[in-house]
Design a protein around this motif. Structure first.
Motif, PDB file in Angstrom:
ATOM      1  N   ALA A   1      -3.907  70.780  63.639  1.00 33.02           N
ATOM      2  CA  ALA A   1      -2.831  70.199  64.272  1.00 33.02           C
ATOM      3  C   ALA A   1      -1.578  70.063  63.694  1.00 33.02           C
ATOM      4  O   ALA A   1      -0.536  70.209  64.303  1.00 33.02           O
ATOM      5  CB  ALA A   1      -3.334  68.626  64.389  1.00 33.02           C
ATOM      6  N   LEU A   2      -1.274  69.986  62.285  1.00 35.14           N
ATOM      7  CA  LEU A   2      -0.089  69.854  61.517  1.00 35.14           C
ATOM      8  C   LEU A   2       0.636  71.222  61.801  1.00 35.14           C
ATOM      9  O   LEU A   2       1.590  71.127  61.908  1.00 35.14           O
ATOM     10  CB  LEU A   2      -0.243  69.810  60.218  1.00 35.14           C
ATOM     11  CG  LEU A   2      -0.635  68.201  59.773  1.00 35.14           C
ATOM     12  CD1 LEU A   2      -1.142  67.923  58.380  1.00 35.14           C
ATOM     13  CD2 LEU A   2       0.375  67.204  60.417  1.00 35.14           C
TER      14      LEU A   2
ATOM     15  N   GLY B   1       0.584  73.315  64.172  1.00 39.92           N
ATOM     16  CA  GLY B   1       1.064  73.340  65.555  1.00 39.92           C
ATOM     17  C   GLY B   1       2.360  72.562  65.655  1.00 39.92           C
ATOM     18  O   GLY B   1       3.017  73.054  66.420  1.00 39.92           O
ATOM     19  N   ARG B   2       2.518  71.779  64.975  1.00 44.49           N
ATOM     20  CA  ARG B   2       3.876  70.988  65.036  1.00 44.49           C
ATOM     21  C   ARG B   2       4.813  71.305  63.917  1.00 44.49           C
ATOM     22  O   ARG B   2       5.940  70.984  64.264  1.00 44.49           O
ATOM     23  CB  ARG B   2       3.367  69.406  64.604  1.00 44.49           C
ATOM     24  CG  ARG B   2       2.373  68.657  65.551  1.00 44.49           C
ATOM     25  CD  ARG B   2       2.335  67.199  64.958  1.00 44.49           C
ATOM     26  NE  ARG B   2       1.931  66.412  65.752  1.00 44.49           N
ATOM     27  CZ  ARG B   2       1.457  65.312  65.545  1.00 44.49           C
ATOM     28  NH1 ARG B   2       1.812  64.592  64.462  1.00 44.49           N
ATOM     29  NH2 ARG B   2       0.870  64.471  66.478  1.00 44.49           N
ATOM     30  N   ARG B   3       4.548  72.178  62.958  1.00 45.67           N
ATOM     31  CA  ARG B   3       5.408  72.560  61.843  1.00 45.67           C
ATOM     32  C   ARG B   3       5.155  73.859  61.545  1.00 45.67           C
ATOM     33  O   ARG B   3       4.224  74.069  61.370  1.00 45.67           O
ATOM     34  CB  ARG B   3       4.991  71.514  60.834  1.00 45.67           C
ATOM     35  CG  ARG B   3       6.265  71.763  59.507  1.00 45.67           C
ATOM     36  CD  ARG B   3       5.601  71.125  58.317  1.00 45.67           C
ATOM     37  NE  ARG B   3       6.834  70.827  57.414  1.00 45.67           N
ATOM     38  CZ  ARG B   3       7.112  71.651  56.486  1.00 45.67           C
ATOM     39  NH1 ARG B   3       6.180  73.142  56.554  1.00 45.67           N
ATOM     40  NH2 ARG B   3       7.755  71.555  55.724  1.00 45.67           N
TER      41      ARG B   3
END
Length: 75
Positions: free
Chosen positions: A59-60, A62-64
């Motif tokens: 998830a991280l 995918g954000r960064r």
């Protein structure tokens, strides 16, 4: 009771590493100078939920951009 840390904090003190040595290692393992590395070292067992850590890391990532997860251990 006091439980001592299992890591030799003098040996693994980041201030003892030169910026050049750090950059060379990061380059060798495919990390850029601004990439974020999440490292987890420990027993890989169901009780410690390593798959939860993988899900959070995904998830991280995918954000960064520039994000990596490294797991070490046995179980």
């Amino acid at each position: 009771a006091v439980v001592s840390n299992g890591v030799d904090l003098e040996r693994f003190d980041p201030s003892r590493t030169t910026p050049e040595a750090r950059a060379a290692y990061r380059s060798r393992v495919g990390l850029g100078p601004d990439d974020f590395l999440l490292l987890s070292v420990g027993r890989l067992s169901q009780e410690k939920a390593p798959l939860d850590l993988v899900r959070v890391a995904a998830a991280l990532a995918g954000r960064r951009g520039g994000f990596a997860l490294a797991l070490g251990g046995t179980g």
